[in-house]
Design an enzyme around this catalytic site. Structure first.
Site, PDB file in Angstrom:
ATOM      1  N   CYS D 115       0.847  -1.189   0.000  1.00 32.44           N
ATOM      2  CA  CYS D 115       0.000   0.000   0.000  1.00 32.44           C
ATOM      3  C   CYS D 115       0.884   1.241   0.000  1.00 32.44           C
ATOM      4  CB  CYS D 115      -0.871  -0.024   1.254  1.00 32.44           C
ATOM      5  SG  CYS D 115      -1.811   1.483   1.506  1.00 32.44           S
ATOM      6  N   THR D 206      -4.221   4.722   7.526  1.00 32.10           N
ATOM      7  CA  THR D 206      -3.195   4.399   6.547  1.00 32.10           C
ATOM      8  C   THR D 206      -2.421   5.665   6.198  1.00 32.10           C
ATOM      9  OG1 THR D 206      -4.679   2.742   5.633  1.00 32.10           O
ATOM     10  CG2 THR D 206      -2.849   3.460   4.244  1.00 32.10           C
ATOM     11  N   GLU D 272      -0.053   1.641   9.226  1.00 32.95           N
ATOM     12  CA  GLU D 272      -1.357   1.770   9.872  1.00 32.95           C
ATOM     13  C   GLU D 272      -1.131   2.285  11.279  1.00 32.95           C
ATOM     14  OE1 GLU D 272      -4.296   1.156   8.379  1.00 32.95           O
ATOM     15  OE2 GLU D 272      -3.479   0.228   6.562  1.00 32.95           O
ATOM     16  N   HIS D 307     -13.158   5.377  -3.329  1.00 33.29           N
ATOM     17  CA  HIS D 307     -12.146   4.592  -2.635  1.00 33.29           C
ATOM     18  C   HIS D 307     -12.293   3.094  -2.896  1.00 33.29           C
ATOM     19  CE1 HIS D 307      -8.739   4.539  -0.105  1.00 33.29           C
ATOM     20  NE2 HIS D 307      -9.302   3.933   0.910  1.00 33.29           N
ATOM     21  N   GLU D 461      -6.080  -5.321   4.537  1.00 32.16           N
ATOM     22  CA  GLU D 461      -6.575  -4.056   3.996  1.00 32.16           C
ATOM     23  C   GLU D 461      -7.573  -4.302   2.854  1.00 32.16           C
ATOM     24  OE1 GLU D 461      -4.099  -1.099   1.706  1.00 32.16           O
ATOM     25  OE2 GLU D 461      -3.560  -0.573   3.752  1.00 32.16           O
TER      26      GLU D 461
END
Lengths: 500, 500, 500, 500
Positions: D115, D206, D272, D307, D461
């Site tokens: 990510c 995040t 995170e 998103h 996630e």
């Protein structure tokens, strides 16, 4: 020495109840009963001879013949009757007896490629055996002895018992007593000195027109005020007041055509009918539950524990479908392609997964208070729940291997037509040595089991028979001991017991 | 101002090719063609009037009517013809054009609940458009101009084009030239000054009997020695030497009965036939590939890139099935049960997943050398591969919500029979206010789409149309750029480039 | 009366082999063995006291304690030793014995939440029991008696046996004899009068450092020329020449930190190590196969038939995971949400499906020529194949119910830190009455089993232990009797037997 | 001519906000901010230099470098700023702009294997753009201009914006106003002349510690009485009152060890953290929603529509995982095994199915009243819902191909240890030419993505980011137009409109 089934013919039994000794005997026994059977809007004079109905008769006949061919598999010694009886009429007195039912069921599925229709009756007598015993203990009633008397009569005469459980239900959001029409669940409308009068209907009845007796049972949990709906009883199929509407199914009328290829499976089929129960009288000797609402749900539970693992029969049908898929792949010249082999393996894996859960449920049977053996409820529900899924995936894989031809094949009559037959036979053959006709037969069998007439037995029945998927999930929830499992997790996670 | 489709009627066009302006026009145009069509062993005098065939004609007619009702959706301006044309005859000149096909396909799936049969032709002309252009550049041939001339004629006359690709194939383990019978793949048997003579057969042909022309194409990669098999050409449906054997499908003959309920979808159905090609002559002006074996595989690839994302049509059928499942749940009184809602959500999720991949393939189209737009090959294959899976699961879920009645419902004639109708209507109704007949219609529609006649269009065709599952896997493998992906992994894992 | 395990302590047995009577005894027995164990690049002085290794010792210790707590479950009467022995050392002499292994395995999975490491040894002795018997009959060798002598010694001393099967394998596309390095499969490098010298390595060895003896076996089918690779033997764990490289696993070093919450399961873990076998001498009395290449594949088959259904142990872990998922849902205040209940039901259904197939394989055991009981091979493979799938879906569902916190939870030390602890405890609590710490513990247990240390035991081992998925598919293919199934299909489809 | 990103450095902008021109610039910009960051119970002095945190900084830095390497992909012309800006700061003014986000996301997923943390900010500004516009129209507020001013400042300075949505939530069965502790959802505790004071916490944030600003938003539908919870605002990451608790994740501390192999992906990781918001003051100029409860759900809907299709980033990670799986299969010598190829195809199919739905959602964007483009909500939810499933199956397949070594591999330090290294390198190599080290790297990358640190980014996630699975199902239900679908079914089934 135990006497064989065919040897049983005690004097004094009425002609109509002379023990049935073979499939042919059984077929003969069904004739001339003057049933009120309707199909496609017409009264059926003799169901046995109706081309659409006959394959379902043949399937039950196969159960009688198997008893002669493989007596260890399909008969058992009944201490009640003091003789060997057809396993479909036997009360399981050991876990091995319960397992033996599964072995017989798979074999019959292999031999018929469809539903052979006798499991409901078998599972119903096994459930009623222990239930009547327990009701008697709870309520001081005399159902158990009454039931045994009836059962031994059936065993000795070697008759076919159907079961009848599913009511029309009307608005599924409401219990029997809240329906606009009180008849949407079958119920007692009159109690007389000599028996009860019953009204209502039963839906989706497997193997009723070709049974001798029907065991009617409630299909749902009942409230205390719904006593009239708590009725279980045996009724002869030809009882006055019973009307049978034969369900119409995919491809049913192909049986009315000449030829056999297009049928896929010309000999065997299932049977589903709706039974209208129009104020039918049942004498007390055939009543096994009347008003004991507290035992209605228990009856459903015990019956479904047997019946949901009875669905291992579908692994027998699965064996046929796997074989048909392998056959058409072979005919097409691709038997050794890796993706073809892999799909056959996957089908087998799914089929045996069903069998595993069913067998396990049977092996794990426990003795009831009455002394017979009851399968493991959780595993039985797990078995059936897989049956609501895997045959659909197996059907998809079989259709994959069958190719588009499964839905576009010309008819048998086009193959036979002199104007077109030669060319069709030229173009429809597979690898060298495989005739167009054999290829058509293989493809039609797959169509029969996945889209056609026996798709009802292989798919729809797998989904809804013995309760729709959600019914199993509810039962799994009831048996999953979630508090015990939370305790295991707390112990390992180091969580103390004081959580509110 | 662009002229509307209905206004187009230029003089000088032969009567037979007068532009078709409506569904009714289209139906009329099919009459009197003296086709050699066989079904159930009999010659069909007038296919348009045959009860089993007519629903497939109706489905194509619906495409003409939609063009009038929603011209933005179902027609497009063709720079080739200098007029608006039916979108099924349009060469996509932008990504939005390719996407528009998908929108039209979903809508027609919703309106007909079955295969409307015109996509093969649309996808074939789009593939041939760029392919003929590229062959000309590679080989100095003149196919492209020849093809355009033919195409404009079709556009102006507003005709229906079918495609014909799948050969009988015989032993699938062998290429055309290694078959025992050379005719197992369609091929040229004679070349004359004025054209070619073609022999063979084509299997599973969707919408041929009700088309005006057929675009015949090779269906497989060819070796250099297999030049005679490299033939693409347009042939009128009524060309001498063509024979059509109408495929027999699940529940097809219900269309021969009176009444409509048992059909589930009485108006619309698909069509699959086998075409025997018995030394058919094709003049050069209709030949678009002849011997260029190096372009055979490319033609298959381009066609399937269009055709595999054309299967978003099934999401239109999916919408109908979801609606039918919601309807029967509502009729049964359980619309608000959480597991019911969850199953409808799952069906929708699967349906839209198919649509997403198809739309994405279309949106991601790229321009060809010839100037038209070609969909993304990888995403198109992914779309179709999901189509080989998800409709089966959706069918299972729909059958779940339908209940056992989907396979055990009495026939319409039993509902109408005075002896049984009243009782059936009493017991077969659902929640208050829902008639037995409406419930039967909802249930029969689900049967129609998952076991019955349109299960061929919804399931079997989803599996095998545009290539069976393994065909997509092979194409995904060719497009998955595995070496690039290995490079990504090596970079992140810190592995140097020197691995052998 | 049978003597209990704890009572067994016959004189004359060497001190080192005094019978182990409890978990504590077992732990003590492991000390001071001077093993060559390496972990994270360092020699481990005393594995028993290493924080990363100790949880795996605890898991095995739990098997000893269970034998005292529930002797019916975890011990059995051994006619060989003439005493009750730990079930992990017992040769199954009935189907019920084989089933009892499964019950014990599930219970230990529930109690430890991880792999307890003794099944390989149990399954290996059961396979060798019948195999040595059969080799002797085929080759006139004397392996069986030799093996029994060894086995009884183990039973009486109550020792832990590990198994060692998987070789490094090098290029998996090549057999042992075609590898560039002959040591890529373990083999005999020297034969002496008193025994053999063995060289090679074994990968992924579960529970070796904490065993007393290792049963080394070939892991693949062998060619006749590969006699040196056909070696099965017992080797003490502290034999000169053995080196153990402890595998590093997800989250292993959390055990080196203070505190316990972040570990999820602080007490128990599995163990995987690689064993380097550097010219280790084995006296003949401990050699049970030497050169009989024709029995290598058979040994693998028999062992895996036991071992693949031994994976029902994972249903015990599954019980813990279901419990943890239910717990966190409860803590979050959503225990009664329909989708939450449905996910717990689905997890249970999948878990019990595995159990069903495993139990069925055990119940369906058959007697070998040697007299012990061997599970059904097909069902055992089906059981394991489900194990390669369902725990992954169960892990996904558990993570779903756990919420994002399963991957974003602050550490235990942040909870304890005076600067941050109070606020974290305020914000991390769940529904009223649930502390942040308990919530953290539940979430960490789910992390432990699905991403962390015991994910190796619950997921990776489920995938690869007892053979990777493809190994089961090959075995299913060998057992699926496809020709019999084709015959069933032909009979029903009406296809004659003459197909080439 | 548009100016490039690197050219932008207008005078008058405060030093702290000088435009960031590269990854290195970005890293420098993060230093010396005196943040209150805690990890493993300790205050982190400089997050940029913390070995566990640095890989997440690297991932964001990669987004800056990509903007220089591939400006078409990762930057866009902003009419608001009058210059090219990083695409993560760009308001999409066309469907192609929305699609371009997806292309950039996939590429960054490929480059980082984790990510890269900037999507939340990008999606938040796009949602707030239209939302503030609509609130102004509904309520006469002035949020839109205020928001644009803020946004342009961010664009010109090229800063990183994080988003903060998920509240602690306490008892998930209760809304904010019914919680025992009113702080379980972030809310305004004081309104002053110059701004508001906010209290609460945000979970699972995040990329917050390495952002410059955070966009705080409500995460749930609100009741009219819950005005204090309806707060959206921009807050600098170093605002007084903010405390960051860095989440502890699987294998996080491997980054504290020497060496790099065991990390799998040594350079990149996600981030995170939990944010404690302890009475933080926000001036009015940074407040974009305050009390308009009627727009809270709408904000969530718009944000999640962006998103949920932003999760196509996971197809970039999927590309890496597919590559790693292909690599290890190659190293093991089985690249050409049919089941290996088939698993890679399946992984690709699943990966592209996700991509298809995401791309389709973006392509199907529509203009808002404010003029920017909003993705299709239904397809965006379908995309994300597939993301909650397919990566788990892909992870399983990758672990399958990796073999047991993925969980049992010795550590890098054992490979380096002179006592063990040589033997390990001998036995751990794959096919000829593949070193043990390269094999270890490939295997550790798979561990990293499926069990280890980046499993959080790839799996957890995927499950919970942008809403857990049930959130998508609820949204799919809202968008599935079930009544329209029922109408389609009724039309085809011939059911009149009069059903109650």
């Amino acid at each position: 020495m135990e006497s064989s089934v065919t040897a049983v013919a005690p004097e004094g039994i009425p002609a109509k109840e002379r023990p049935i000794a073979s499939g042919a005997d059984y077929v003969a026994s069904l004739r001339g009963r003057d049933l009120k059977v309707y199909y496609l809007g017409e009264h059926v004079a003799e169901p046995v001879d109706h081309p659409v109905i006959r394959p379902s008769v043949n399937a039950v006949a196969r159960t009688y013949d198997l008893a002669n061919e493989e007596p260890d598999l399909a008969t058992a010694w009944s201490p009640l009757a003091g003789q060997r009886v057809n396993r479909f009429l036997h009360i399981a007195t050991s876990a091995e007896d319960v397992v033996a039912q599964n072995r017989m069921q798979r074999r019959l599925g292999q031999l018929t490629g469809t539903c052979f229709q006798r499991c409901v009756g078998m599972d119903a007598i096994n459930a009623l055996y222990s239930l009547t015993y327990d009701i008697d203990h709870a309520h001081g009633s005399g159902y158990h002895a009454r039931f045994l008397e009836f059962l031994v009569r059936m065993q000795r005469a070697n008759l076919t018992l159907g079961g009848a459980m599913t009511d029309p239900k009307g608005d599924r959001g409401k219990p029997p007593s809240a329906q606009s029409d009180p008849d949407m669940f079958t119920h007692v409308v009159e109690r007389r000195a000599d028996g009860v009068v019953v009204r209502g209907a039963k839906m989706h009845q497997t193997g009723c027109v070709n049974s001798h007796w029907i065991l009617m049972m409630p299909g749902t949990r009942l409230r205390e005020t719904e006593k009239d709906y708590a009725i279980a009883a045996a009724i002869p199929v030809d009882a006055p007041g019973l009307t049978y509407i034969y369900g119409r199914q995919s491809c049913d009328t192909r049986a009315l055509e000449s030829g056999g290829i297009d049928l896929g499976n010309a000999r065997f089929a299932g049977q589903e009918a709706m039974i209208l129960i129009d104020d039918v009288f049942v004498p007390w000797e055939h009543v096994f539950l009347d008003g004991e609402t507290d035992f209605a749900a228990e009856l459903v539970d015990r019956f479904t524990a047997y019946h949901r693992r009875s669905y291992v029969c579908k692994t027998g049908l699965g064996d046929v479908l796997i074989g048909a898929a392998a056959l058409i792949a072979d005919y097409n010249g691709v038997a050794s392609a890796s993706h073809v082999k892999d799909k056959l393996i996957e089908m087998t894996h799914l089929n045996e997964t069903i069998y595993g859960a069913g067998l396990a449920a049977s092996h794990e049977s426990h003795a009831t208070a009455a002394g017979n053996y009851q399968p493991d409820d959780l595993l039985a529900n797990v078995c059936k729940h897989n049956v609501t899924r895997f045959p659909y995936e197996m059907a998809r894989l079989a259709q994959d291997l069958a190719g588009g031809l499964a839905a576009t094949m010309p008819s048998e009559r086009d193959l036979a037509n002199p104007e077109t037959g030669e060319k069709l036979k030229k173009y429809l053959k597979g690898r060298d040595g495989v005739s167009a006709e054999d290829r058509a037969r293989a493809v039609r069998l797959i169509e029969n089991m996945t889209l056609g007439r026996n798709a009802v037995g292989y798919l729809t029945e797998s989904l809804h028979g013995a309760g729709s998927p959600q019914a199993q999930r509810i039962q799994i929830a009831r048996r999953m001991k979630i508090e015990e499992k939370k305790k295991l997790a707390k112990d390992l996670a180091g969580i103390g017991g004081g959580t509110p």
